[in-house]
Design a protein around this motif. Structure first.
Motif, PDB file in Angstrom:
ATOM      1  N   LYS A  17       0.828  -1.208   0.000  1.00 18.22           N
ATOM      2  CA  LYS A  17       0.000   0.000   0.000  1.00 18.22           C
ATOM      3  C   LYS A  17       0.866   1.263   0.000  1.00 18.22           C
ATOM      4  O   LYS A  17       0.529   2.259  -0.641  1.00 18.22           O
ATOM      5  CB  LYS A  17      -0.921   0.015   1.222  1.00 18.22           C
ATOM      6  N   ILE A  18       1.977   1.222   0.738  1.00 21.91           N
ATOM      7  CA  ILE A  18       2.841   2.397   0.833  1.00 21.91           C
ATOM      8  C   ILE A  18       4.298   1.946   0.862  1.00 21.91           C
ATOM      9  O   ILE A  18       4.621   0.906   1.448  1.00 21.91           O
ATOM     10  CB  ILE A  18       2.494   3.233   2.092  1.00 21.91           C
ATOM     11  N   CYS A  19       5.170   2.701   0.193  1.00 23.16           N
ATOM     12  CA  CYS A  19       6.586   2.353   0.113  1.00 23.16           C
ATOM     13  C   CYS A  19       7.453   3.542   0.513  1.00 23.16           C
ATOM     14  O   CYS A  19       7.152   4.686   0.147  1.00 23.16           O
ATOM     15  CB  CYS A  19       6.960   1.940  -1.313  1.00 23.16           C
ATOM     16  N   VAL A  20       8.523   3.245   1.218  1.00 23.83           N
ATOM     17  CA  VAL A  20       9.529   4.247   1.560  1.00 23.83           C
ATOM     18  C   VAL A  20      10.772   3.947   0.733  1.00 23.83           C
ATOM     19  O   VAL A  20      11.227   2.802   0.671  1.00 23.83           O
ATOM     20  CB  VAL A  20       9.873   4.212   3.061  1.00 23.83           C
ATOM     21  N   VAL A  21      11.334   4.981   0.100  1.00 23.54           N
ATOM     22  CA  VAL A  21      12.558   4.836  -0.687  1.00 23.54           C
ATOM     23  C   VAL A  21      13.670   5.603   0.015  1.00 23.54           C
ATOM     24  O   VAL A  21      13.548   6.808   0.255  1.00 23.54           O
ATOM     25  CB  VAL A  21      12.370   5.367  -2.127  1.00 23.54           C
ATOM     26  N   GLY A  22      14.759   4.929   0.357  1.00 22.07           N
ATOM     27  CA  GLY A  22      15.883   5.584   1.030  1.00 22.07           C
ATOM     28  C   GLY A  22      16.293   4.844   2.284  1.00 22.07           C
ATOM     29  O   GLY A  22      15.447   4.527   3.129  1.00 22.07           O
ATOM     30  N   GLY A  23      17.602   4.569   2.411  1.00 23.93           N
ATOM     31  CA  GLY A  23      18.074   3.728   3.498  1.00 23.93           C
ATOM     32  C   GLY A  23      18.738   4.442   4.647  1.00 23.93           C
ATOM     33  O   GLY A  23      19.278   3.800   5.545  1.00 23.93           O
ATOM     34  N   GLY A  24      18.721   5.771   4.650  1.00 21.97           N
ATOM     35  CA  GLY A  24      19.340   6.520   5.736  1.00 21.97           C
ATOM     36  C   GLY A  24      18.431   6.623   6.945  1.00 21.97           C
ATOM     37  O   GLY A  24      17.398   5.947   7.055  1.00 21.97           O
ATOM     38  N   LEU A  25      18.798   7.509   7.876  1.00 25.04           N
ATOM     39  CA  LEU A  25      18.010   7.679   9.088  1.00 25.04           C
ATOM     40  C   LEU A  25      16.589   8.139   8.792  1.00 25.04           C
ATOM     41  O   LEU A  25      15.636   7.686   9.426  1.00 25.04           O
ATOM     42  CB  LEU A  25      18.705   8.692  10.013  1.00 25.04           C
ATOM     43  N   LEU A  34       5.436   4.626  10.130  1.00 18.53           N
ATOM     44  CA  LEU A  34       4.320   3.997   9.407  1.00 18.53           C
ATOM     45  C   LEU A  34       3.877   2.717  10.117  1.00 18.53           C
ATOM     46  O   LEU A  34       2.683   2.465  10.285  1.00 18.53           O
ATOM     47  CB  LEU A  34       4.732   3.675   7.970  1.00 18.53           C
ATOM     48  N   LYS A  35       4.859   1.925  10.536  1.00 21.24           N
ATOM     49  CA  LYS A  35       4.543   0.671  11.223  1.00 21.24           C
ATOM     50  C   LYS A  35       3.780   0.926  12.520  1.00 21.24           C
ATOM     51  O   LYS A  35       2.829   0.199  12.846  1.00 21.24           O
ATOM     52  CB  LYS A  35       5.838  -0.094  11.516  1.00 21.24           C
ATOM     53  N   SER A  42       1.962  -4.648   8.695  1.00 17.73           N
ATOM     54  CA  SER A  42       3.387  -4.704   8.352  1.00 17.73           C
ATOM     55  C   SER A  42       3.623  -5.075   6.898  1.00 17.73           C
ATOM     56  O   SER A  42       4.482  -4.489   6.223  1.00 17.73           O
ATOM     57  CB  SER A  42       4.119  -5.702   9.271  1.00 17.73           C
ATOM     58  N   HIS A  43       2.846  -6.042   6.381  1.00 16.75           N
ATOM     59  CA  HIS A  43       3.070  -6.476   4.999  1.00 16.75           C
ATOM     60  C   HIS A  43       2.628  -5.439   3.971  1.00 16.75           C
ATOM     61  O   HIS A  43       2.947  -5.547   2.784  1.00 16.75           O
ATOM     62  CB  HIS A  43       2.344  -7.810   4.740  1.00 16.75           C
ATOM     63  N   GLN A 129      13.683  -2.912  14.784  1.00 16.32           N
ATOM     64  CA  GLN A 129      12.227  -2.937  14.924  1.00 16.32           C
ATOM     65  C   GLN A 129      11.511  -3.108  13.580  1.00 16.32           C
ATOM     66  O   GLN A 129      10.282  -3.138  13.530  1.00 16.32           O
ATOM     67  CB  GLN A 129      11.740  -1.636  15.574  1.00 16.32           C
ATOM     68  N   LEU A 130      12.272  -3.212  12.503  1.00 23.80           N
ATOM     69  CA  LEU A 130      11.665  -3.303  11.163  1.00 23.80           C
ATOM     70  C   LEU A 130      11.884  -4.665  10.516  1.00 23.80           C
ATOM     71  O   LEU A 130      11.763  -4.797   9.291  1.00 23.80           O
ATOM     72  CB  LEU A 130      12.246  -2.196  10.269  1.00 23.80           C
TER      73      LEU A 130
END
Length: 404
Positions: A17-25, A34-35, A42-43, A129-130
């Motif tokens: 449903k939703i995506c985050v792009v970027g691996g930094g803080l 979001l979680k 979670s899925h 936690q992810l």
């Protein structure tokens, strides 16, 4: 653009449903928010980030009081030991004459301006936690959308469909380029240099901002009583000259020793910090300003949406406000049944964040361009202005910037 037939035959396809792009803080904390928001299972959340090799990263970040409250609410501070952070109880701002700094002091009270924490400590705490969030160790190479979804193509032949993308992939954001979001670039012709130094006096949890002839420098207290983490802004030509020297850190120390001679403060290089080799790091300070940090089914956050001069130490703090604004926008609008791609979500975020990022950008630009001007009259005017501010409550603008 890849055809649907080629894509179907050569890629794995996933939906979130939703995506985050970027691996930094910023990307990590956005994923955790979001979680914990209770808006998604979670899925339903995807986190796309390049795989980062393990490194001895001992860099630090200043978190203001609001940011510390956010970290606390996410359970990211409960396992920290005293060696992992340093509270800021005093702030000093030195002008060009360096003799009478602006000063704010909470020493001896329970108040503080925030804390300096090692980056890898927070990032590790977040990622632990992810584990139940689907993660993609890859880069976005292309994207398109239809009326219902945005599609992200990854460089490892993975295709992701989603209702909303949160782009936290840095000031050189590739996703922002793919979306053709208009970006105003500001070339400041300065290089940021960062590292650790040892000073002659106990730092007493004091953060210092100094406007030296070499350029603005921020000194953040580190865990040991006389170690500081610095970020120095240097004109590119001067930086090249310094870099050509056998020991550039000695040159920086000598410059600081001269600047702070009136307050009897001296600095010297460090070979190791926490048993790790202390190496100078540097990056170009080309800054970006984005008038509209949104696109169809996409929101830019953090440095992807704005990058400011590090002299105020507020880059990540602004990014964290972006993250909480996204959550606020989603909660406000989804309760009315809107689709994740609804314009109201994008509009809420833009209207909430743009005035605040513009204000911070304006303040830091004014200070940077003023104190790095080639005009001695301009520098003298600003220095005298600081002396005047020191006698009034208007000086608290610096305190308010630091503590958000």
């Amino acid at each position: 653009m890849k055809s649907a037939e080629i894509t179907k035959n050569s890629t794995q396809e996933f939906f979130h449903k939703i995506c985050v792009v970027g691996g930094g803080l910023t990307g990590a904390i956005m994923s955790l928010l979001l979680k914990n928001s209770n808006l998604f299972k979670s899925h339903e959340i995807g986190w796309i980030k390049p795989k980062i090799a393990d490194s001895d990263d001992i860099r630090t970040t200043f978190y203001n009081k609001k940011s510390l409250e956010l970290l606390e609410s996410l359970g990211l501070l409960k396992n920290l030991s005293k060696k992992d952070y340093t509270f800021i109880n005093k702030i000093q701002v030195f002008g060009m004459n360096n003799s009478s700094p602006l000063e704010w002091d909470y020493s001896g009270s329970k108040l503080n301006f925030g804390a300096v924490i090692k980056n890898n400590i927070i990032l590790k705490s977040v990622t632990e936690q992810l584990n139940d969030i689907k993660q993609y160790d890859s880069l976005v190479t292309n994207t398109h959308h239809d009326d219902f979804e945005r599609t992200l193509y990854l460089n490892d032949k993975v295709l992701i469909k989603t209702h909303m993308v949160l782009s936290a992939d840095g000031k050189n954001s590739n996703l922002r380029k793919l979306l053709s979001i208009k970006t105003m670039k500001k070339k400041v012709n300065h290089i940021a240099v960062s590292g650790f130094l040892q000073q002659s006096k106990n730092h007493n949890s004091t953060a210092i901002q100094a406007f030296t002839n070499l350029g603005p420098i921020g000194l953040l207290p580190f865990q040991d009583k006389n170690i500081i983490n610095f970020v120095q802004s240097i004109e590119e030509n001067k930086y090249k000259q310094i870099l050509s020297k056998t020991k550039p850190e000695n040159y920086i120390c000598n410059h600081l020793n001269s600047f702070f001679s009136n307050v009897d403060l001296k600095f010297q290089p460090l070979k190791k910090v926490n048993q790790f080799n202390n190496k100078l790091s540097s990056w170009k300070l080309d800054l970006n300003f984005i008038v509209n940090p949104t696109a169809y089914r996409t929101i830019l956050i953090g440095d992807a949406a704005h990058s400011i001069h590090p002299l105020a130490g507020q880059g990540l703090n602004l990014a964290l406000r972006d993250c909480t604004s996204v959550i606020k926008s989603l909660k406000t609008n989804l309760k009315f049944g809107q689709d994740l791609g609804d314009y109201s979500i994008l509009s809420f975020y833009k209207n909430d964040r743009l005035p605040k990022t513009m204000a911070m950008t304006a303040v830091t630009d004014f200070l940077f361009y003023g104190f790095t001007s080639n005009s001695n009259k301009t520098k003298s005017f600003l220095t005298k202005g600081m002396e005047t501010l020191n006698k009034t409550n208007l000086k608290n603008i610096f305190r308010d910037i630091a503590s958000a």
